[in-house]
Design an enzyme around this catalytic site. Sequence first.
Site, PDB file in Angstrom:
ATOM      1  CB  SER A  20      -0.898   0.008   1.242  1.00 21.81           C
ATOM      2  OG  SER A  20      -1.558   1.247   1.382  1.00 21.81           O
ATOM      3  CE1 TYR A  38      -4.081  -2.081   4.928  1.00 18.72           C
ATOM      4  CE2 TYR A  38      -3.303   0.091   4.254  1.00 18.72           C
ATOM      5  CZ  TYR A  38      -3.745  -1.184   3.930  1.00 18.72           C
ATOM      6  OH  TYR A  38      -3.842  -1.558   2.600  1.00 18.72           O
TER       7      TYR A  38
END
Length: 240
Positions: free
Chosen positions: A143, A156
């Site tokens: 990501s 995250y």
Amino acid sequence: MGHLDGRLVVVTGASRGVGFYAAKEIATQGAHVIAIARTVGGLEELDDEIRAAGGVATLVPLNLKDYDAIDRLGGTIHERWGRLDGLLANAGYLGQVTPLSHLDPAIFDDVMNINVTVNYRLIRSLEPLLRQSPSGRAVFVSSGAVRARRPFVAPYSASKAALEAMVKSWSHELTTTNMRANLVDPGTLRTRMRAQYAPGEDPETVRHPAEIAESLVTLLSAETTENGRIYDFPKGEWRT
């Protein structure tokens, strides 16, 4: 002739979003897809679409936090096929969008387990099978959060940074084999996770997850010889 004719590819998180459209395109390009997800309905919908397009899939309803089941997955693939040609490790978990000090510890653990530990367990279970392929390819979905370091998604971001470090380190263990392991940064796509992070965003302004499917097919093909790198999908280029 499909780009992946005759290849056997595992896709995690295959019931929706990037995993769904990637699995469909991988099958369309000639591979037999082993589609893994918790949601049976989503897997059945995927199977219907793959079959309608003339492809083949094996559905595996599985909670990836069941590590014993991941171990059994490797054994089952070995018994049935004796090899594996590709792994698309797509399944991920955002957790809560909240200040770090407010986060429930159980959710922190889940983010780390799903985004990091699950992928380690997949490597542990499937590497021997990928080594049996003339051109085993493993692709892990990272990501842009690793570099953006935005507030309220610290676990995250940290988990994806750990995933990148783990896969890059592992890739160095593969240099003398026919295997290659890389990561992909998908950028901003119209997924459920994106809607959770940016609930006020107009989804029509964000790229559809089907748009990345063709690039993922290429990354899983024997033609990709990069190793230990990140494919930046929005930019269409590799980076370290």
